[in-house]
Design a protein around this motif. Structure first.
Motif, short mmCIF file in Angstrom:
data_model
loop_
_atom_site.label_atom_id
_atom_site.label_comp_id
_atom_site.label_asym_id
_atom_site.label_seq_id
_atom_site.Cartn_x
_atom_site.Cartn_y
_atom_site.Cartn_z
N SER A 168 0.89 -1.35 0.31
CA SER A 168 -0.52 -0.65 0.07
C SER A 168 0.85 1.28 -0.15
CB SER A 168 -0.83 -0.06 1.40
OG SER A 168 -1.89 -1.14 0.97
N ALA A 169 2.01 1.04 -0.54
CA ALA A 169 2.72 2.15 -0.12
C ALA A 169 2.73 2.75 -1.72
CB ALA A 169 4.51 1.95 0.40
N ASP A 170 3.59 4.49 -1.38
CA ASP A 170 4.08 4.78 -2.76
C ASP A 170 5.10 4.30 -3.25
OD1 ASP A 170 4.32 6.56 -5.33
OD2 ASP A 170 4.73 8.28 -3.46
N PHE A 171 5.05 2.95 -4.65
CA PHE A 171 5.84 2.85 -5.25
C PHE A 171 6.77 3.68 -5.98
CE2 PHE A 171 3.91 -2.18 -5.78
CZ PHE A 171 3.86 -2.29 -4.23
N GLY B 108 -4.44 -6.07 -1.31
CA GLY B 108 -4.71 -5.01 -0.36
C GLY B 108 -6.06 -4.67 -0.40
N GLY B 109 -6.20 -3.82 0.68
CA GLY B 109 -7.76 -3.09 1.56
C GLY B 109 -8.82 -3.44 1.28
N GLY C 278 -6.84 -6.84 5.97
CA GLY C 278 -8.07 -6.66 6.59
C GLY C 278 -7.25 -5.88 8.37
N LEU C 279 -6.08 -5.90 9.33
CA LEU C 279 -5.83 -5.10 10.29
C LEU C 279 -5.33 -3.83 10.27
CD1 LEU C 279 -5.70 -7.49 12.41
CD2 LEU C 279 -5.07 -8.14 10.25
N GLY D 257 -2.80 4.49 4.49
CA GLY D 257 -3.00 5.04 4.38
C GLY D 257 -3.93 6.05 5.49
N ALA D 258 -3.05 5.78 6.56
CA ALA D 258 -3.11 6.77 7.84
C ALA D 258 -2.65 8.25 8.04
CB ALA D 258 -2.64 5.58 8.91
N LYS D 259 -3.28 8.74 8.05
CA LYS D 259 -3.37 10.42 8.66
C LYS D 259 -1.87 10.27 9.46
CE LYS D 259 -6.50 13.92 7.49
NZ LYS D 259 -8.38 13.13 7.94
#
Ligand SMILES: O=C(CO)[C@@H](O)[C@H](O)COP(=O)(O)O
Length: 249
Positions: free
Chosen positions: A13-16, A176-177, A205-206, A230-232
């Motif tokens: 989920s990181a910026d590739f 992911g997601g 999903g954690l 994806g978190a702030k």
């Protein structure tokens, strides 16, 4: 007491486009390991990347100073023929090579991309081979695979053929997601009761919403992709995940 909590953000989920920085950032935000999803488009219906990318990101994260230490590269091999890539991933900087039980059943005994043979291998032989290369071995099970298939492997008298970690997938591997499958928790609970000191990883999903169920069941290695990247405030999420596991020790 169950083993130390380990939080392993999944870089899927990181910026590739800025992967090296994403890896070093997540480590400074409190991650213990990096969870690195390797997908081949055969074992799972998606593709990610191979050993060259692992080689490129390795210098962005300090190598672990001990087994399972901070900076461990936890490579989750969602690939057919996992036996073929052990040496390549060792060279690339992988520390923990986690293959799928289901893939190993189909695998041949080739030990390099060019050295195929027809001889069948087995999960136990593959674990031995991974250990012989100086890596830790993990074994993963998909949601439809019951954990009792692992008992003969986990209970082996031959320590070189016993994995260092079991990964219980809490989504179908590939993307992911997805939503956390709470119905996988009895598998984690059963494993934790039988193996109080083993590293048990959950993946899929954690998040802050689902961590209590995983921690209650006894998981100590927590993979989180979208919930962290994806978190702030990724540090806050990592802290909450760790606290939930720590509380149950
Ligand atoms: O192995 C996989 C998916 O197959 C995972 O590692 C995902 O990357 C987890 O992502 P989230 O569910 O946490 O977003």
């Amino acid at each position: 007491m169950s083993p130390t909590p380990i939080i392993a953000p999944s870089i899927l989920s990181a910026d590739f486009a800025a992967l090296g920085k994403a890896c070093s950032d997540t480590m400074s935000q409190g991650a213990d390991w990096l969870h690195i999803d390797i997908m081949d488009g055969h074992f799972v219906p998606n593709m990610t990347f191979g050993a060259p990318v692992v080689t490129m990101i390795r210098p962005h994260v300090e190598k672990p100073s001990s087994a399972f230490g901070r900076g461990t590269f936890d490579c989750h091999m969602m690939i057919a023929e996992p036996h073929r890539w052990v040496k390549e991933f060792k060279k690339a900087g992988c520390d923990l090579y986690c293959f799928h039980y289901e893939a190993a059943l189909q695998s041949t005994a080739a030990d390099s991309p060019s050295g195929q043979t027809e001889e069948k291998t087995s999960p136990a032989k593959l674990i031995r081979f991974i250990h012989e290369q100086g890596l830790r071995a993990g074994i993963a099970v998909k949601p439809k695979t019951p954990v009792d298939v692992l008992y003969p492997i986990l209970d082996s008298e031959n320590k070189e053929e016993v994995p260092d970690m079991v990964l219980v997938m809490t989504v179908e591997p590939g993307f992911g997601g997805q939503s956390f499958m709470a119905d996988m928790m009895p598998k984690v609970k059963e494993l934790r009761e039988k193996y109080p000191e083993m590293n048990i990883e959950v993946d899929g999903g954690l998040s802050k919403k689902t961590i209590d169920q995983a921690a209650d069941a006894g998981a100590n290695v927590i993979v989180a992709g979208s919930a962290v990247f994806g978190a702030k405030d990724p540090s806050e999420v990592i802290t909450k995940l760790r606290e939930a596991v720590e509380k149950r020790r």
